[in-house]
Motif scaffolding. Structure first.
Motif, PDB file in Angstrom:
ATOM      1  N   UNK A  21       0.861  -1.174   0.000  1.00 42.04           N
ATOM      2  CA  UNK A  21       0.000   0.000   0.000  1.00 42.04           C
ATOM      3  C   UNK A  21       0.901   1.228   0.000  1.00 42.04           C
ATOM      4  N   UNK A  22       0.713   2.088  -1.000  1.00 44.97           N
ATOM      5  CA  UNK A  22       1.513   3.306  -1.124  1.00 44.97           C
ATOM      6  C   UNK A  22       0.576   4.497  -1.213  1.00 44.97           C
ATOM      7  N   UNK A  30      -6.413   1.441  -7.529  1.00 44.85           N
ATOM      8  CA  UNK A  30      -5.794   2.762  -7.626  1.00 44.85           C
ATOM      9  C   UNK A  30      -6.903   3.731  -7.239  1.00 44.85           C
ATOM     10  N   UNK A  31      -6.763   4.342  -6.106  1.00 41.96           N
ATOM     11  CA  UNK A  31      -7.802   5.253  -5.592  1.00 41.96           C
ATOM     12  C   UNK A  31      -7.280   6.671  -5.707  1.00 41.96           C
ATOM     13  N   UNK A  66      -2.324   3.435  -3.915  1.00 40.84           N
ATOM     14  CA  UNK A  66      -2.402   2.219  -4.715  1.00 40.84           C
ATOM     15  C   UNK A  66      -2.233   1.023  -3.792  1.00 40.84           C
ATOM     16  N   UNK A  67      -2.877  -0.069  -4.180  1.00 37.97           N
ATOM     17  CA  UNK A  67      -2.718  -1.330  -3.461  1.00 37.97           C
ATOM     18  C   UNK A  67      -2.282  -2.370  -4.484  1.00 37.97           C
ATOM     19  N   UNK A  68      -1.184  -3.058  -4.171  1.00 39.34           N
ATOM     20  CA  UNK A  68      -0.600  -4.078  -5.043  1.00 39.34           C
ATOM     21  C   UNK A  68      -0.692  -5.437  -4.368  1.00 39.34           C
ATOM     22  N   UNK A 122       1.786   2.647 -12.471  1.00 40.63           N
ATOM     23  CA  UNK A 122       2.375   2.217 -13.738  1.00 40.63           C
ATOM     24  C   UNK A 122       3.781   1.669 -13.529  1.00 40.63           C
ATOM     25  N   UNK A 123       4.582   2.354 -12.738  1.00 43.20           N
ATOM     26  CA  UNK A 123       5.946   1.900 -12.445  1.00 43.20           C
ATOM     27  C   UNK A 123       5.911   0.556 -11.722  1.00 43.20           C
ATOM     28  N   UNK A 124       5.048   0.436 -10.736  1.00 40.40           N
ATOM     29  CA  UNK A 124       4.982  -0.787  -9.927  1.00 40.40           C
ATOM     30  C   UNK A 124       4.589  -2.005 -10.753  1.00 40.40           C
ATOM     31  N   UNK A 125       3.581  -1.855 -11.588  1.00 39.96           N
ATOM     32  CA  UNK A 125       3.101  -3.006 -12.352  1.00 39.96           C
ATOM     33  C   UNK A 125       4.105  -3.418 -13.437  1.00 39.96           C
TER      34      UNK A 125
END
Length: 179
Positions: free
Chosen positions: A99-100, A126-127, A138-140, A113-116
């Protein structure tokens, strides 16, 4: 032709509506989202060919003037980012969670975009903007190592707008159900 997205974030709703009109008139772009967000800010999200998105965002920045909070252009945006921004939530196969949280919606979209693209993670959400004080998060999900690598890459690219980041290796089922 690859899909690009662009976003302009303003601190004025009236100027935001005017800016949106100018952006969609400046180039052949699709208006993905145009709305007021908390706290009295406005965001315009467009998509299309990279050249058209650049032209549209440049016009948006020009029109926004001193009311511009942030902006972005993401050429070759990962398809899952656009889905997540539109609110399509992934709850399948939740493993570790990252969670960022960011000060601006633009930073959250860039980070997603960078994370994925960094590792084999999935975007859970993505809220952006509404109900969260104009911020974005964002939650990954993925294997713990992949989530850590993706989170680290996103933190680095948006360090100046990062509020907090956490990786939860084994989230509780109760938490996962409430995401």
């Amino acid at each position: 032709m690859s899909l690009a997205i662009g976003l302009v974030e303003l601190n004025s709703i009236a100027r935001g509506i005017e800016t949106c009109d100018n952006m969609v008139k400046a180039a052949r772009v699709d208006l993905i989202r145009s709305s007021a967000i908390c706290p009295g800010k406005y965001m315009i999200l467009i998509g299309g060919d990279t050249g058209d998105v650049k032209t549209s965002v440049a016009e948006g920045v020009r029109c926004a003037g001193r009311n511009r909070v942030d902006d972005l252009i993401l050429p070759n945006v990962h398809p899952s980012v656009l889905k997540a921004v539109k609110g399509e939530v992934c709850r399948d196969h939740i493993r570790a969670l990252g969670v960022l949280e960011f000060r601006t919606v633009s930073a959250a979209v860039i980070a997603a975009d960078v994370a994925v693209k960094e590792a084999g993670i999935s975007l859970v959400r993505v809220r952006i903007g509404n109900g969260i004080g104009g911020k974005g998060y964002i939650i990954l999900t993925g294997d713990t190592g992949e989530v850590k690598a993706s989170a680290a890459a996103a933190e680095t690219i948006c360090a100046d707008k990062l509020i907090h980041s956490v990786v939860i290796p084994h989230p509780s089922e109760a938490l996962v159900q409430k995401l």
